[in-house]
Design a protein around this motif. Structure first.
Motif, PDB file in Angstrom:
ATOM      1  N   ALA A 105       0.809  -1.218   0.000  1.00 12.57           N
ATOM      2  CA  ALA A 105       0.000   0.000   0.000  1.00 12.57           C
ATOM      3  C   ALA A 105       0.849   1.278   0.000  1.00 12.57           C
ATOM      4  N   LYS A 106       2.164   1.093   0.030  1.00  8.50           N
ATOM      5  CA  LYS A 106       3.084   2.239   0.083  1.00  8.50           C
ATOM      6  C   LYS A 106       2.734   3.171   1.244  1.00  8.50           C
ATOM      7  N   ILE A 107       2.584   2.550   2.410  1.00  7.55           N
ATOM      8  CA  ILE A 107       2.236   3.290   3.626  1.00  7.55           C
ATOM      9  C   ILE A 107       3.431   4.133   4.054  1.00  7.55           C
ATOM     10  N   ALA A 108       3.148   5.324   4.469  1.00  6.97           N
ATOM     11  CA  ALA A 108       4.191   6.257   4.911  1.00  6.97           C
ATOM     12  C   ALA A 108       4.867   5.764   6.184  1.00  6.97           C
ATOM     13  N   ASP A 109       6.084   6.209   6.362  1.00  6.00           N
ATOM     14  CA  ASP A 109       6.863   5.906   7.560  1.00  6.00           C
ATOM     15  C   ASP A 109       6.524   6.942   8.630  1.00  6.00           C
ATOM     16  N   PHE A 110       5.758   6.507   9.638  1.00 11.75           N
ATOM     17  CA  PHE A 110       5.323   7.415  10.706  1.00 11.75           C
ATOM     18  C   PHE A 110       6.476   7.904  11.565  1.00 11.75           C
ATOM     19  N   SER A 111       7.622   7.246  11.484  1.00 12.49           N
ATOM     20  CA  SER A 111       8.732   7.601  12.369  1.00 12.49           C
ATOM     21  C   SER A 111       9.585   8.756  11.847  1.00 12.49           C
ATOM     22  N   THR A 112       9.298   9.233  10.646  1.00  9.12           N
ATOM     23  CA  THR A 112      10.105  10.329  10.113  1.00  9.12           C
ATOM     24  C   THR A 112       9.606  11.672  10.635  1.00  9.12           C
ATOM     25  N   ALA A 113      10.536  12.592  10.807  1.00 14.90           N
ATOM     26  CA  ALA A 113      10.181  13.936  11.283  1.00 14.90           C
ATOM     27  C   ALA A 113       9.252  14.631  10.295  1.00 14.90           C
ATOM     28  N   ASP A 114       9.488  14.429   9.006  1.00 22.41           N
ATOM     29  CA  ASP A 114       8.639  15.070   7.994  1.00 22.41           C
ATOM     30  C   ASP A 114       7.189  14.604   8.106  1.00 22.41           C
ATOM     31  N   TRP A 115       6.998  13.289   8.281  1.00 24.83           N
ATOM     32  CA  TRP A 115       5.624  12.793   8.399  1.00 24.83           C
ATOM     33  C   TRP A 115       4.986  13.325   9.675  1.00 24.83           C
ATOM     34  N   GLN A 116       5.721  13.264  10.770  1.00 24.82           N
ATOM     35  CA  GLN A 116       5.187  13.734  12.053  1.00 24.82           C
ATOM     36  C   GLN A 116       4.762  15.208  11.961  1.00 24.82           C
ATOM     37  N   LYS A 117       5.555  16.017  11.284  1.00 22.32           N
ATOM     38  CA  LYS A 117       5.235  17.450  11.135  1.00 22.32           C
ATOM     39  C   LYS A 117       4.051  17.673  10.208  1.00 22.32           C
ATOM     40  N   SER A 118       3.882  16.779   9.248  1.00 23.43           N
ATOM     41  CA  SER A 118       2.853  16.989   8.225  1.00 23.43           C
ATOM     42  C   SER A 118       1.447  16.611   8.683  1.00 23.43           C
ATOM     43  N   LYS A 119       1.327  15.920   9.797  1.00 23.91           N
ATOM     44  CA  LYS A 119       0.018  15.454  10.268  1.00 23.91           C
ATOM     45  C   LYS A 119      -0.301  16.032  11.637  1.00 23.91           C
ATOM     46  N   SER A 120      -1.503  16.545  11.773  1.00 22.50           N
ATOM     47  CA  SER A 120      -1.967  16.996  13.086  1.00 22.50           C
ATOM     48  C   SER A 120      -2.555  15.802  13.820  1.00 22.50           C
ATOM     49  N   ASP A 121      -2.737  15.956  15.114  1.00 26.06           N
ATOM     50  CA  ASP A 121      -3.395  14.898  15.883  1.00 26.06           C
ATOM     51  C   ASP A 121      -4.791  14.639  15.329  1.00 26.06           C
TER      52      ASP A 121
END
Length: 111
Positions: A54-70
């Motif tokens: 599914a080409k799921i994003a890597d939640f552990s990257t700083a970029d992903w963490q910054k790009s998503k709000s709670d």
């Protein structure tokens, strides 16, 4: 004096309710493993067979963490998502709100 006692009782009651609403970290880890881990992986990297498909994003990257709000994360957990041929089921009716909030918190630790 009575007002102070009532205020203290109210504060204590609200604190107790708030503490009771928090999810046990061990239960959250079990929920993650049971409901999320097969696709997102133990560390949220999406490095499982289903995650890669599914080409799921890597939640552990700083970029992903910054790009998503709670709120973004909570919406995905509650409503599910579809990516490619893989569909994440919605958990709004399967998990309590405190459990969903705890999963959001868990995802935030995957740095």
């Amino acid at each position: 004096m009575r007002i102070l006692a009532k205020a203290m009782l109210l504060t204590f009651t609200l604190s107790a309710l708030s503490a009771g609403a928090q999810e046990d970290p061990k239960k959250t880890a079990r929920n993650w493993k049971a409901k999320c881990g097969s696709c997102h992986g133990a560390e949220g990297k999406g490095d499982t067979e289903q995650g890669k498909k599914a080409k799921i994003a890597d939640f552990s990257t700083a970029d992903w963490q910054k790009s998503k709000s709670d709120a973004d994360i909570k919406t995905a957990i509650e409503g599910g998502k579809k990516k490619g041929d893989v569909e994440m089921e919605p958990y709004k009716d399967k998990l309590e709100p405190a459990q969903i909030d705890a999963l959001v918190g868990h995802i935030r630790t995957l740095k």
